[in-house]
Design an enzyme around this catalytic site. Sequence first.
Site, PDB file in Angstrom:
ATOM      1  CB  CYS A   1      -0.865  -0.169   1.064  1.00 52.33           C
ATOM      2  SG  CYS A   1      -2.069   1.270   0.982  1.00 52.33           S
TER       3      CYS A   1
ATOM      4  CG  HIS B   1      -3.460  -3.885   3.370  1.00 51.76           C
ATOM      5  ND1 HIS B   1      -2.167  -3.225   4.030  1.00 51.76           N
ATOM      6  CD2 HIS B   1      -3.687  -2.626   3.085  1.00 51.76           C
ATOM      7  CE1 HIS B   1      -2.638  -1.827   3.784  1.00 51.76           C
ATOM      8  NE2 HIS B   1      -3.485  -1.837   3.407  1.00 51.76           N
TER       9      HIS B   1
ATOM     10  CD  GLU C   1      -0.808  -6.541   5.156  1.00 49.14           C
ATOM     11  OE1 GLU C   1      -0.658  -6.541   4.273  1.00 49.14           O
ATOM     12  OE2 GLU C   1      -1.165  -5.006   5.696  1.00 49.14           O
TER      13      GLU C   1
END
Length: 555
Positions: A398, A525, A527
Amino acid sequence: MKYVLISGGVVSGLGKGVTASSIGVVLKACGLRVTSIKIDPYLNIDAGTMSPFEHGEVFVLDDGGEVDLDLGNYERFLDVTLTKDNNITTGKIYQSVLEKERRGDYLGKTVQVVPHITDAIKDWVQSVAAIPVDGQEGPADVCVIELGGTVGDIESMPFIEALRQLSFSVGPDNFCLIHVSLIPVLGVVGEQKTKPTQHSVRELRALGLTPHLLACRSAEPLLQNTKDKLSQFCHVPVENILNIHDVPNIWHIPLLLRNQNAHHSILQQLNLLEKATSPALQQWTKMAETYDNITDSVKIAMVGKYVGLTDSYLSVIKALLHACVALSLRPSIDWIAASDLEDDSAKSTPQAYATAWETLKRANCVLVPGGFGDRGVKGMMLAAKYARENNVPYLGICLGMQISVIEFARSVLGLERANSVEFDAQTPNPVVIFMPEGSRTHMGSTMRLGSRRTLLQTPDCITSKLYGNSAYVDERHRHRYEVNPDVIRTLEEAGLKFVGKDETGNRMEILELPSHPYYVGVQFHPEFKSRPARPSALFLGSGHSQNCLFITCNS
Ligand code: GLN
């Protein structure tokens, strides 16, 4: 629907979230379908406006919900996809009640905490518990509800009252209360103290709730004598006193609970013994043990803004962990405060400057995670430049992707003042601009949030290989700014490739530098969707040396 309520006593920060998700894991391992709800008694409507410095990361869900980081634990542990409604806050409850009041739905009645707020809480819990979160149809068997804060907090009172009423209306077979408490050790004799737990159970009972199980946090295993005392004074059978003592890694907690037969006590309370199987936790055991025995490590430099509180990047850390364990590596995360890398810091804090650069140069790979505001962005650009010029694997997430675009524009295209309009509204070379999905003028809700599709533009790139040659990926977003579509051609001609774009082709989602072994930036993202047994592809790619990257691509 059966409910398991997890409350907390004595102090905050006992790991109630991990306890609650571990209980979910054990129940799921018994063949039950499990969902979860997190109650945060604060007044914020959601976590979107909360500072990562104070509260840890803002977790993002598929539906764009910006929620408490505990929901991340539930998604990872239970491998489910939650909705924003699975996170209840006082703000959301009051908002819904006040909207009804304005609509005149209360027909002239006085609107009160009891019954209107408590009814709204009960309705919310019951309707959200019924939403399937595991990809299957129909509601789950069990809903684990974690009540944030500690019992006795003023702001959690309406929730306690609502949950007391709920326990009464669903009946004893459908409600199990587990109270998480602390057993401290005091003095030279090292006696395990039960008094704080006794007090907090008494407080709970005064509010009309009696715990069926206690989950006691302690450094060392509880002595039998301590358990007997707790049982006698807290009105909880001794076999229902669970002990969560310190373990080498959190994946041991479901195993610890299983070893103490937690599932048996819970299933008995919920009258589910016949439906459930004995817990199958082979995969967890393997994961927990593998991690304990890993000897090789990989040094990951995390160059960010919020490095003081590691919870600020919790999901990134977890994603690195998942990827590393899959590769039998122990992640050794070196935190670098981005501003320490900047030239100014060489003069003002030379020691910090020297350490930051040494740490960066020692790292096997560099990760620049997401963030907001301009603090440290110069340092992040220096880190990106260092990784780019020295063939060090780089993953920019990001903000980290935006940083690499600005750095590239400055260093390679020679546009010295290239910038994101977030950091310099007047920049002559806006390479990162505000691109809201909705109106440009309407205030509020301008963030691009939640799951969006990225189309991979070519199979001939690292990302496509890491994602298993898929034509597209759906990942979660949380940003306002994006790479300026007008500069794409120039950047690509200079060697930066945009290998992932949204469905319109206007929003850049993934960049790569083909001349570099692993230089990847993503606007999303990754994650948030990483799971212990299913690590995120991009972390697998970045979390290790170039050789391993090659192996991953070919395997
Ligand atoms: N501040 C940047 C934006 O809003 C990046 C956001 C992020 O990293 N989550 O676009």
